[in-house]
Design a protein around this motif. Structure first.
Motif, PDB file in Angstrom:
ATOM      1  N   ILE A  97       1.010  -1.169   0.010  1.00 55.30           N
ATOM      2  CA  ILE A  97      -0.069   0.149  -0.148  1.00 55.30           C
ATOM      3  C   ILE A  97       0.887   1.090  -0.123  1.00 55.30           C
ATOM      4  O   ILE A  97       0.772   2.291  -0.817  1.00 55.30           O
ATOM      5  CB  ILE A  97      -1.029   0.117   1.059  1.00 55.30           C
ATOM      6  N   LEU A  98       1.947   1.393   0.910  1.00 52.35           N
ATOM      7  CA  LEU A  98       2.828   2.350   1.053  1.00 52.35           C
ATOM      8  C   LEU A  98       3.532   2.509  -0.469  1.00 52.35           C
ATOM      9  O   LEU A  98       3.648   3.759  -0.919  1.00 52.35           O
ATOM     10  CB  LEU A  98       4.028   2.371   1.846  1.00 52.35           C
ATOM     11  N   GLN A  99       3.858   1.585  -1.088  1.00 52.70           N
ATOM     12  CA  GLN A  99       4.823   1.463  -2.322  1.00 52.70           C
ATOM     13  C   GLN A  99       3.364   2.223  -3.407  1.00 52.70           C
ATOM     14  O   GLN A  99       3.881   3.031  -4.383  1.00 52.70           O
ATOM     15  CB  GLN A  99       5.065   0.224  -2.794  1.00 52.70           C
ATOM     16  N   ALA A 100       2.444   1.640  -3.463  1.00 54.54           N
ATOM     17  CA  ALA A 100       1.177   2.027  -4.463  1.00 54.54           C
ATOM     18  C   ALA A 100       0.901   3.495  -4.288  1.00 54.54           C
ATOM     19  O   ALA A 100       0.866   4.053  -5.321  1.00 54.54           O
ATOM     20  CB  ALA A 100       0.002   1.174  -4.160  1.00 54.54           C
ATOM     21  N   ILE A 101       0.868   3.952  -2.983  1.00 54.60           N
ATOM     22  CA  ILE A 101       0.546   5.500  -2.842  1.00 54.60           C
ATOM     23  C   ILE A 101       1.927   6.249  -3.484  1.00 54.60           C
ATOM     24  O   ILE A 101       1.651   7.334  -4.051  1.00 54.60           O
ATOM     25  CB  ILE A 101       0.594   5.998  -1.572  1.00 54.60           C
ATOM     26  N   GLY A 102       3.074   5.790  -3.282  1.00 52.38           N
ATOM     27  CA  GLY A 102       3.940   6.776  -3.848  1.00 52.38           C
ATOM     28  C   GLY A 102       4.120   6.460  -5.321  1.00 52.38           C
ATOM     29  O   GLY A 102       4.470   7.642  -5.896  1.00 52.38           O
ATOM     30  N   VAL A 103       3.650   5.432  -5.838  1.00 57.22           N
ATOM     31  CA  VAL A 103       3.757   5.473  -7.441  1.00 57.22           C
ATOM     32  C   VAL A 103       2.548   6.362  -7.959  1.00 57.22           C
ATOM     33  O   VAL A 103       2.856   7.055  -8.869  1.00 57.22           O
ATOM     34  CB  VAL A 103       3.648   3.973  -7.980  1.00 57.22           C
ATOM     35  N   TRP A 104       1.383   6.105  -7.500  1.00 58.68           N
ATOM     36  CA  TRP A 104      -0.019   6.791  -7.903  1.00 58.68           C
ATOM     37  C   TRP A 104       0.666   8.167  -7.554  1.00 58.68           C
ATOM     38  O   TRP A 104      -0.069   9.132  -8.559  1.00 58.68           O
ATOM     39  CB  TRP A 104      -0.824   6.315  -7.017  1.00 58.68           C
ATOM     40  N   ASN A 105       1.103   8.689  -6.826  1.00 54.18           N
ATOM     41  CA  ASN A 105       1.096  10.389  -6.321  1.00 54.18           C
ATOM     42  C   ASN A 105       2.478  10.706  -7.206  1.00 54.18           C
ATOM     43  O   ASN A 105       2.799  12.064  -6.996  1.00 54.18           O
ATOM     44  CB  ASN A 105       1.256  10.633  -4.937  1.00 54.18           C
ATOM     45  N   ASP A 106       3.168   9.963  -7.808  1.00 60.95           N
ATOM     46  CA  ASP A 106       4.499  10.412  -8.450  1.00 60.95           C
ATOM     47  C   ASP A 106       4.322  11.270  -9.624  1.00 60.95           C
ATOM     48  O   ASP A 106       3.402  11.162 -10.495  1.00 60.95           O
ATOM     49  CB  ASP A 106       5.511   9.446  -8.892  1.00 60.95           C
ATOM     50  N   ILE A 107       4.988  12.462  -9.691  1.00 62.34           N
ATOM     51  CA  ILE A 107       4.683  13.606 -10.770  1.00 62.34           C
ATOM     52  C   ILE A 107       5.984  13.951 -11.137  1.00 62.34           C
ATOM     53  O   ILE A 107       6.214  14.378 -12.220  1.00 62.34           O
ATOM     54  CB  ILE A 107       3.851  14.831 -10.235  1.00 62.34           C
ATOM     55  N   ILE A 108       7.083  13.642 -10.208  1.00 63.13           N
ATOM     56  CA  ILE A 108       8.387  14.571 -10.667  1.00 63.13           C
ATOM     57  C   ILE A 108       9.145  13.515 -11.739  1.00 63.13           C
ATOM     58  O   ILE A 108       9.643  13.766 -12.771  1.00 63.13           O
ATOM     59  CB  ILE A 108       9.296  14.757  -9.452  1.00 63.13           C
ATOM     60  N   LEU A 109       9.131  12.169 -11.293  1.00 66.91           N
ATOM     61  CA  LEU A 109      10.009  11.193 -12.107  1.00 66.91           C
ATOM     62  C   LEU A 109       9.018  11.071 -13.482  1.00 66.91           C
ATOM     63  O   LEU A 109       9.894  10.783 -14.571  1.00 66.91           O
ATOM     64  CB  LEU A 109      10.085   9.959 -11.130  1.00 66.91           C
ATOM     65  N   ALA A 110       7.638  11.051 -13.245  1.00 65.54           N
ATOM     66  CA  ALA A 110       7.064  10.618 -14.444  1.00 65.54           C
ATOM     67  C   ALA A 110       7.225  11.718 -15.498  1.00 65.54           C
ATOM     68  O   ALA A 110       7.118  11.750 -16.687  1.00 65.54           O
ATOM     69  CB  ALA A 110       5.401  10.703 -14.208  1.00 65.54           C
ATOM     70  N   THR A 111       7.544  13.138 -14.705  1.00 66.47           N
ATOM     71  CA  THR A 111       7.753  14.129 -15.825  1.00 66.47           C
ATOM     72  C   THR A 111       9.006  14.060 -16.668  1.00 66.47           C
ATOM     73  O   THR A 111       9.212  14.421 -17.529  1.00 66.47           O
ATOM     74  CB  THR A 111       7.693  15.467 -15.212  1.00 66.47           C
ATOM     75  N   ILE A 112      10.129  13.508 -15.781  1.00 63.32           N
ATOM     76  CA  ILE A 112      11.266  13.499 -16.341  1.00 63.32           C
ATOM     77  C   ILE A 112      11.625  12.164 -17.051  1.00 63.32           C
ATOM     78  O   ILE A 112      12.155  12.364 -18.153  1.00 63.32           O
ATOM     79  CB  ILE A 112      12.385  13.468 -15.292  1.00 63.32           C
TER      80      ILE A 112
END
Length: 295
Positions: A220-235
Motif C-alpha cells: 500500500i505504501l509503495q502504491a501510494i508513492g507510485v500513484w502520486n509521483d509527478i516528478i519522475l514521471a515528468t522527467i
C-alpha cells in the motif's frame, strides 16, 4: 416436667457493602471524554482539507474569486465531468493502474527479499543493515543518475524503465518486513530445515503467508508513492501517451491564472482511488505497523 432444650440461634452477619468510589468513576469518565475530544480533533484535522477541497471543487471560477473560503451555495457538479475530459484522465488512469500494480508489486518483493534475512539474522551485522535501511529513507533522489541510467540502457521513455525505477524506491519496506519477521517463531525455520525445505521454498510457502499484514502494508505504501509521483514521471516519460494520471493536473495550469474549481475537482479525481483504498485496507496498515513494532 420435661426440660425443653432450645438451640441457640446463630446470627448471620452480612459483610458490609463495598463503599462506592465516585472519584474513580469520575476519573474514568473524564479520561474517556478527553479521549473522545482528542479523537474528534484528529478526525477534524484530516477531514478538513478534504472538505475544503470538495467545497472548492463545487465552485465556479467567479464564485471562488468572490469568496475563496466561503461555503458553496450553488454547487457546480459538472466540474468533475469537465475536469475528467479536460485532464484526459480516461487515458491516463489505465497507465497509472499498470504502473502502480507492477511497480508496487516488484518493490514489495524486493523489500521481502531484503528484510527477511536481516530480521532472521541470516546475514552478518543485522543491526548495521537495519541502520542502512533507516539511512536510505533520508537519501535524496538521484534524478540525473536515474535519467542517465535509463538513457544508456535504452529504457528511457518506456513503461519498463519507469516501473523499474519506481520499484527500486523501496522506502520503509525492508524495515517493516525485518521488524515483522522477528515476531515469527524461529521453531518454524528449524522444522523446515529438518524436513529438507529449501530457503526460497520456505520464504514463499511459509513466511509470505504469515507476514501478510506487513506485506500488504508495504504494498500500500509503495502504491501510494507510485500513484502520486509527478516528478519522475515528468522527467522519464516525455511521451504524453505514457503519462500517469498525476500528470493530467498540468492541463489545468494557466499562464497567468488557474481555474481553481476545475483544479480542485481534478485533484479529487486523482486522490479518490487512494482514499477508497485506505478506507478498505486500513486494517492491514494498522496490523502491519503494529506487528513490525512488536517485532
Amino acid at each position: 416436667m420435661s426440660a425443653v432444650t432450645s438451640t441457640p440461634r446463630t446470627s448471620v452477619t452480612t459483610p458490609p457493602s463495598a463503599a462506592p468510589r465516585p472519584r474513580r468513576h469520575r476519573t474514568v469518565r473524564a479520561s474517556r471524554i478527553v479521549n473522545y475530544v482528542l479523537l474528534a480533533v484528529v478526525v477534524l484535522c484530516y477531514l478538513f482539507p478534504l472538505l475544503f477541497l470538495l467545497n472548492t471543487a463545487l465552485k465556479s471560477n467567479a464564485a471562488f474569486f468572490a469568496d475563496p473560503v466561503g461555503v458553496v451555495t450553488s454547487p457546480q457538479w459538472g466540474n468533475f465531468a469537465q475536469a475528467w475530459v479536460q485532464g484526459n484522465f480516461g487515458a491516463y488512469f489505465l497507465n497509472s493502474v499498470v504502473y502502480t500494480v507492477f511497480a508496487a508489486g516488484l518493490g514489495t518483493a524486493i523489500a521481502v527479499v531484503m528484510g527477511f534475512p536481516v530480521g532472521r539474522g541470516y546475514l552478518r551485522f543485522p543491526r548495521l543493515w537495519n541502520a542502512l535501511f533507516v539511512v536510505m529513507l533520508f537519501l535524496p533522489n538521484a534524478l540525473i543518475t536515474q535519467f542517465q541510467l535509463l538513457l544508456r540502457i535504452g529504457l528511457y521513455n518506456t513503461y519498463v524503465g519507469y516501473i523499474l525505477i519506481m520499484a527500486a524506491a523501496v522506502g520503509i519496506g525492508p524495515l517493516l518486513i525485518s521488524g515483522y519477521v522477528k515476531s515469527l517463531p524461529r521453531e518454524l525455520d528449524e522444522a523446515a530445515a529438518v524436513d529438507g525445505c529449501g530457503y526460497w521454498r520456505y520464504l514463499l510457502t511459509f513466511v509470505i503467508p504469515m507476514a501478510k499484514p506487513a506485506i500488504a502494508t508495504v504494498f500500500i505504501l509503495q502504491a501510494i508513492g507510485v500513484w502520486n509521483d509527478i516528478i519522475l514521471a515528468t522527467i522519464l516519460l516525455p511521451d504524453q501517451a505514457k503519462s500517469p494520471i498525476s500528470l493530467g493536473l498540468y492541463a489545468f495550469q494557466g499562464t497567468y491564472t488557474n481555474d481553481w474549481g476545475l483544479l480542485a475537482a481534478a485533484t479529487m479525481i486523482v486522490a479518490a482511488p487512494l482514499v477508497a483504498a485506505y478506507v478498505f485496507l486500513q486494517r492491514y496498515l494498522v496490523g502491519g505497523v503494529v506487528g513490525s513494532i512488536k517485532g
